[in-house]
Design an enzyme around this catalytic site. Sequence first.
Site, PDB file in Angstrom:
ATOM      1  N   GLY A  13       0.815  -1.211   0.000  1.00  0.00           N
ATOM      2  CA  GLY A  13       0.000   0.000   0.000  1.00  0.00           C
ATOM      3  C   GLY A  13       0.845   1.256   0.000  1.00  0.00           C
ATOM      4  O   GLY A  13       0.549   2.238   0.668  1.00  0.00           O
ATOM      5  N   ILE A  43       4.718  -2.468   8.514  1.00  0.00           N
ATOM      6  CA  ILE A  43       5.820  -2.336   7.532  1.00  0.00           C
ATOM      7  C   ILE A  43       5.582  -1.018   6.798  1.00  0.00           C
ATOM      8  O   ILE A  43       4.701  -0.916   5.942  1.00  0.00           O
ATOM      9  CB  ILE A  43       5.857  -3.515   6.527  1.00  0.00           C
ATOM     10  CG1 ILE A  43       5.935  -4.843   7.288  1.00  0.00           C
ATOM     11  CG2 ILE A  43       7.035  -3.363   5.570  1.00  0.00           C
ATOM     12  CD1 ILE A  43       5.953  -6.066   6.385  1.00  0.00           C
ATOM     13  N   ILE A  46       7.999   3.510   1.897  1.00  0.00           N
ATOM     14  CA  ILE A  46       9.323   4.126   1.843  1.00  0.00           C
ATOM     15  C   ILE A  46       9.256   5.627   2.163  1.00  0.00           C
ATOM     16  O   ILE A  46      10.191   6.201   2.715  1.00  0.00           O
ATOM     17  CB  ILE A  46       9.995   3.846   0.486  1.00  0.00           C
ATOM     18  CG1 ILE A  46      11.485   4.151   0.521  1.00  0.00           C
ATOM     19  CG2 ILE A  46       9.369   4.645  -0.625  1.00  0.00           C
ATOM     20  CD1 ILE A  46      12.329   2.950   0.364  1.00  0.00           C
ATOM     21  N   ALA A  51       9.351  13.672  -6.307  1.00  0.00           N
ATOM     22  CA  ALA A  51       9.562  14.439  -7.541  1.00  0.00           C
ATOM     23  C   ALA A  51       9.190  13.559  -8.721  1.00  0.00           C
ATOM     24  O   ALA A  51       9.440  12.355  -8.711  1.00  0.00           O
ATOM     25  CB  ALA A  51      11.021  14.865  -7.653  1.00  0.00           C
ATOM     26  N   LYS A  79       7.079  21.540 -11.242  1.00  0.00           N
ATOM     27  CA  LYS A  79       8.503  21.272 -11.466  1.00  0.00           C
ATOM     28  C   LYS A  79       8.800  21.420 -12.959  1.00  0.00           C
ATOM     29  O   LYS A  79       8.252  20.682 -13.770  1.00  0.00           O
ATOM     30  CB  LYS A  79       8.816  19.837 -11.002  1.00  0.00           C
ATOM     31  CG  LYS A  79      10.181  19.333 -11.427  1.00  0.00           C
ATOM     32  CD  LYS A  79      10.454  17.926 -10.941  1.00  0.00           C
ATOM     33  CE  LYS A  79      11.741  17.383 -11.523  1.00  0.00           C
ATOM     34  NZ  LYS A  79      12.001  15.986 -11.157  1.00  0.00           N
ATOM     35  N   LEU A 339       9.215  -0.477  -6.339  1.00  0.00           N
ATOM     36  CA  LEU A 339      10.538  -0.870  -5.865  1.00  0.00           C
ATOM     37  C   LEU A 339      10.739  -2.372  -5.936  1.00  0.00           C
ATOM     38  O   LEU A 339      11.879  -2.850  -6.036  1.00  0.00           O
ATOM     39  CB  LEU A 339      10.747  -0.360  -4.442  1.00  0.00           C
ATOM     40  CG  LEU A 339      10.770   1.177  -4.311  1.00  0.00           C
ATOM     41  CD1 LEU A 339      10.742   1.595  -2.851  1.00  0.00           C
ATOM     42  CD2 LEU A 339      11.999   1.760  -5.015  1.00  0.00           C
ATOM     43  N   GLU A 348      16.770  11.222 -11.657  1.00  0.00           N
ATOM     44  CA  GLU A 348      15.909  11.907 -12.635  1.00  0.00           C
ATOM     45  C   GLU A 348      14.442  11.570 -12.389  1.00  0.00           C
ATOM     46  O   GLU A 348      13.622  11.635 -13.310  1.00  0.00           O
ATOM     47  CB  GLU A 348      16.327  11.560 -14.071  1.00  0.00           C
ATOM     48  CG  GLU A 348      17.641  12.198 -14.517  1.00  0.00           C
ATOM     49  CD  GLU A 348      17.485  13.633 -15.043  1.00  0.00           C
ATOM     50  OE1 GLU A 348      16.365  14.154 -15.089  1.00  0.00           O
ATOM     51  OE2 GLU A 348      18.523  14.223 -15.403  1.00  0.00           O
ATOM     52  N   THR A 350      12.514   8.903 -11.950  1.00  0.00           N
ATOM     53  CA  THR A 350      11.910   8.010 -12.949  1.00  0.00           C
ATOM     54  C   THR A 350      11.055   6.890 -12.347  1.00  0.00           C
ATOM     55  O   THR A 350      10.345   6.204 -13.077  1.00  0.00           O
ATOM     56  CB  THR A 350      13.016   7.370 -13.808  1.00  0.00           C
ATOM     57  OG1 THR A 350      14.096   6.963 -12.964  1.00  0.00           O
ATOM     58  CG2 THR A 350      13.531   8.336 -14.836  1.00  0.00           C
ATOM     59  N   ILE A 352       8.343   6.739 -10.241  1.00  0.00           N
ATOM     60  CA  ILE A 352       6.875   6.827 -10.305  1.00  0.00           C
ATOM     61  C   ILE A 352       6.424   6.763 -11.773  1.00  0.00           C
ATOM     62  O   ILE A 352       5.376   6.200 -12.086  1.00  0.00           O
ATOM     63  CB  ILE A 352       6.368   8.089  -9.577  1.00  0.00           C
ATOM     64  CG1 ILE A 352       6.730   7.951  -8.081  1.00  0.00           C
ATOM     65  CG2 ILE A 352       4.867   8.262  -9.738  1.00  0.00           C
ATOM     66  CD1 ILE A 352       6.500   9.195  -7.244  1.00  0.00           C
TER      67      ILE A 352
HETATM   68  C1  LIG Z   1      16.097   7.565  -1.562  1.00  0.00           C
HETATM   69  C2  LIG Z   1      14.964   7.445  -2.529  1.00  0.00           C
HETATM   70  C3  LIG Z   1      14.469   8.582  -3.167  1.00  0.00           C
HETATM   71  C4  LIG Z   1      13.433   8.468  -4.095  1.00  0.00           C
HETATM   72  N1  LIG Z   1      12.996   9.580  -4.778  1.00  0.00           N
HETATM   73  C5  LIG Z   1      12.088   9.427  -5.772  1.00  0.00           C
HETATM   74  C6  LIG Z   1      11.644  10.537  -6.536  1.00  0.00           C
HETATM   75  O1  LIG Z   1      12.005  11.682  -6.285  1.00  0.00           O
HETATM   76  N2  LIG Z   1      10.771  10.311  -7.552  1.00  0.00           N
HETATM   77  C7  LIG Z   1      10.312   9.055  -7.848  1.00  0.00           C
HETATM   78  O2  LIG Z   1       9.563   8.899  -8.820  1.00  0.00           O
HETATM   79  N3  LIG Z   1      10.669   8.011  -7.098  1.00  0.00           N
HETATM   80  C8  LIG Z   1      11.543   8.156  -6.078  1.00  0.00           C
HETATM   81  N4  LIG Z   1      11.900   7.075  -5.334  1.00  0.00           N
HETATM   82  C9  LIG Z   1      11.207   5.805  -5.541  1.00  0.00           C
HETATM   83  C10 LIG Z   1       9.831   5.881  -4.884  1.00  0.00           C
HETATM   84  O3  LIG Z   1       9.974   6.203  -3.519  1.00  0.00           O
HETATM   85  C11 LIG Z   1       9.116   4.555  -5.019  1.00  0.00           C
HETATM   86  O4  LIG Z   1       9.139   4.131  -6.350  1.00  0.00           O
HETATM   87  C12 LIG Z   1       7.675   4.692  -4.624  1.00  0.00           C
HETATM   88  O5  LIG Z   1       7.556   5.264  -3.352  1.00  0.00           O
HETATM   89  C13 LIG Z   1       6.987   3.345  -4.630  1.00  0.00           C
HETATM   90  O6  LIG Z   1       7.358   2.548  -3.542  1.00  0.00           O
HETATM   91  P1  LIG Z   1       6.614   1.160  -3.414  1.00  0.00           P
HETATM   92  O7  LIG Z   1       5.163   1.410  -3.313  1.00  0.00           O
HETATM   93  O8  LIG Z   1       7.102   0.260  -4.481  1.00  0.00           O
HETATM   94  O9  LIG Z   1       7.179   0.565  -2.033  1.00  0.00           O
HETATM   95  P2  LIG Z   1       6.925   1.014  -0.522  1.00  0.00           P
HETATM   96  O10 LIG Z   1       6.604   2.438  -0.381  1.00  0.00           O
HETATM   97  O11 LIG Z   1       8.102   0.484   0.226  1.00  0.00           O
HETATM   98  O12 LIG Z   1       5.625   0.203  -0.080  1.00  0.00           O
HETATM   99  C14 LIG Z   1       5.684  -1.187   0.206  1.00  0.00           C
HETATM  100  C15 LIG Z   1       4.333  -1.643   0.753  1.00  0.00           C
HETATM  101  O13 LIG Z   1       4.349  -3.061   0.844  1.00  0.00           O
HETATM  102  C16 LIG Z   1       3.817  -3.452   2.089  1.00  0.00           C
HETATM  103  N5  LIG Z   1       4.428  -4.733   2.478  1.00  0.00           N
HETATM  104  C17 LIG Z   1       5.727  -5.086   2.393  1.00  0.00           C
HETATM  105  N6  LIG Z   1       5.901  -6.333   2.870  1.00  0.00           N
HETATM  106  C18 LIG Z   1       4.676  -6.767   3.243  1.00  0.00           C
HETATM  107  C19 LIG Z   1       4.197  -7.959   3.841  1.00  0.00           C
HETATM  108  N7  LIG Z   1       5.009  -8.978   4.139  1.00  0.00           N
HETATM  109  N8  LIG Z   1       2.882  -8.066   4.111  1.00  0.00           N
HETATM  110  C20 LIG Z   1       2.029  -7.039   3.817  1.00  0.00           C
HETATM  111  N9  LIG Z   1       2.431  -5.900   3.271  1.00  0.00           N
HETATM  112  C21 LIG Z   1       3.735  -5.755   2.996  1.00  0.00           C
HETATM  113  C22 LIG Z   1       4.167  -2.326   3.049  1.00  0.00           C
HETATM  114  O14 LIG Z   1       3.295  -2.306   4.177  1.00  0.00           O
HETATM  115  C23 LIG Z   1       3.968  -1.108   2.125  1.00  0.00           C
HETATM  116  O15 LIG Z   1       2.607  -0.737   2.150  1.00  0.00           O
HETATM  117  C24 LIG Z   1      12.880   7.194  -4.370  1.00  0.00           C
HETATM  118  C25 LIG Z   1      13.346   6.066  -3.684  1.00  0.00           C
HETATM  119  C26 LIG Z   1      14.381   6.184  -2.782  1.00  0.00           C
HETATM  120  C27 LIG Z   1      14.876   4.946  -2.087  1.00  0.00           C
END
Ligand SMILES: Cc1cc2nc3c(=O)[nH]c(=O)nc-3n(C[C@H](O)[C@H](O)[C@H](O)COP(=O)(O)OP(=O)(O)OC[C@H]3O[C@@H](n4cnc5c(N)ncnc54)[C@H](O)[C@@H]3O)c2cc1C
Length: 505
Positions: A13, A43, A46, A51, A79, A339, A348, A350, A352
């Site tokens: 989520g 959990i 991130i 951006a 932006k 991720l 850059e 990328t 999202i």
């Molecule tokens: C340092 C950094 C800077 C960034 N800056 C940018 C930016 O400027 N622009 C951009 O486009 N992207 C950026 N990103 C990438 C961006 O943050 C992610 O692509 C975006 O937030 C998506 O994350 P996610 O949803 O894949 O994972 P997460 O936000 O990690 O969400 C994971 C989800 O999975 C759930 N989960 C995990 N394991 C379990 C389990 N066992 N059981 C139930 N639920 C579970 C968690 O509860 C959570 O809801 C950045 C990333 C980093 C590391």
Amino acid sequence: MAPDIKNILILGGGTAGWACAAVLAQRSAEHGVSLTVVDAADIPTIGVGEATIPTIYDLLNHVGMTDTEVVKAAQATFKYGIQFEGWSRRGETYMHGFGTTGTPRGEDDFFTAWLGGGAYFSSRTLDAFTPAVAAARKGRFARVAERPAGAAQHLYYPLCELSYALHFDAALLARELRANALRNGVVHRSSKIVAVETGERGIAALRTGDGELIEADFFIDCSGLTGVLSRAALGGMFEDWRAYLPCDRAIAVQTARSTAPNPYTRSVAHRAGWRWEIQLQSRTGNGCVYSSDHMSDDEATDLLMSEVAGEAINQPRRIDFRTGRLAEPWEANCVALGLAAGFLEPLESTSIHLISKYALLLEQMLFDNAGKPDDRGRFNAMWRAETEEIRDFLSAHYVVNQRDEPFWTERRDAKRPPSLDRKLQAFAQTGWFDLPDHALFGHDSWFQVLIGQGFALDYPQFAIPRAEAPGLLQFLQNVARAVDVETSAIPRSHQQVIHSLVEGG
Ligand SMILES: Cc1cc2nc3c(=O)[nH]c(=O)nc-3n(C[C@H](O)[C@H](O)[C@H](O)COP(=O)(O)OP(=O)(O)OC[C@H]3O[C@@H](n4cnc5c(N)ncnc54)[C@H](O)[C@@H]3O)c2cc1C
């Protein structure tokens, strides 16, 4: 819709999970498909990822959200690009602005014209010719202008060439996407998944901490960097790109701010990486990205805290990551997004983009293609080709530099992706290189960055004859003047535009 898919489960989520849910929910009900998002309260997401690039509008348009709503609900600002400070060498700055740079000169594209005059002037950035950059530097904001009806083809209207994206609070945007998805019938369950059952089709069911088994026909793994389904359960092959993209950690902190927000992201190079600054309406997101081989966590935290402006409003937080990607994000009945599918670098913005592009592609494949057998292969092939192009672009920022610290000198000599090497060699020899149609970053972006980073072009080699130079220099001056005059005449500041959107004006 593939007839055997009636239940889709999205694990996660965060931005990826809710963006994907909001996209698929647009069509799932009409196809009789139920969508469930499962996430774990303990959990955390991130929490960074603030951006974007202009393709964010594809996601918003698809789910029926306007940028005004995002400005109101998620602290968003506009932006126009990214300002790179100290990347070429300390004290030098250039901007990668969205939209186009300059305008063609007769048969020549703008860059060829610029290169022809390059030996006759000293400026080594394309900033003055890029409308988004000029507007950003002046702190003005305007939407893209319409070309006047009947305007002659050769007339240049810089404000028609603007392009922009958004900065926002990641948690607030995820909340909006979640509300959007829930309104369209998505079911949300908060349960930690502790075991994954696999079967003939791939993933069969997920077991919660309470011992309950949740079954589905199709799974989307948005569980973040651990990749609970795609990596841990299905053993998806992760290609490590650290050799090309060397940073592996970030320290993130938010600070308060009362000054007008910049309509651009700042990326400031330091001795072992770089730091970002993303100005939202009333706070700033900051982060120090670094290579743990070259900088300790304490040094990175000290560096960040000594350079940020404003009071910290949360504790600095360390985030570890590994750059790279899954070679096959769609494996059996499971697709990884966000991720879980890989992380290239936040350089850059990328990530999202990749989430929304591949969520939209999945929607099309699941609902329009009726699950054609080659969908998986096409999805994975597109993903591979696109991520490789992005990797080359990001890697070029590191490879082309003139800094003298070990981190940076090593980057100059480091192994490069062969496809990047080919581009850089062709650029040095011809002032040009071809890009595939699927490349996210086109020539305008590449040239702004390569020139801004100080790529060692042999300018006299490309110079037009001296006798023709005055005409060309006049053309370039006219373009720069048009960009300057038009962007100076933008009536409202970025702050005023944000204010009027928030106030409903
Ligand atoms: C340092 C950094 C800077 C960034 N800056 C940018 C930016 O400027 N622009 C951009 O486009 N992207 C950026 N990103 C990438 C961006 O943050 C992610 O692509 C975006 O937030 C998506 O994350 P996610 O949803 O894949 O994972 P997460 O936000 O990690 O969400 C994971 C989800 O999975 C759930 N989960 C995990 N394991 C379990 C389990 N066992 N059981 C139930 N639920 C579970 C968690 O509860 C959570 O809801 C950045 C990333 C980093 C590391």
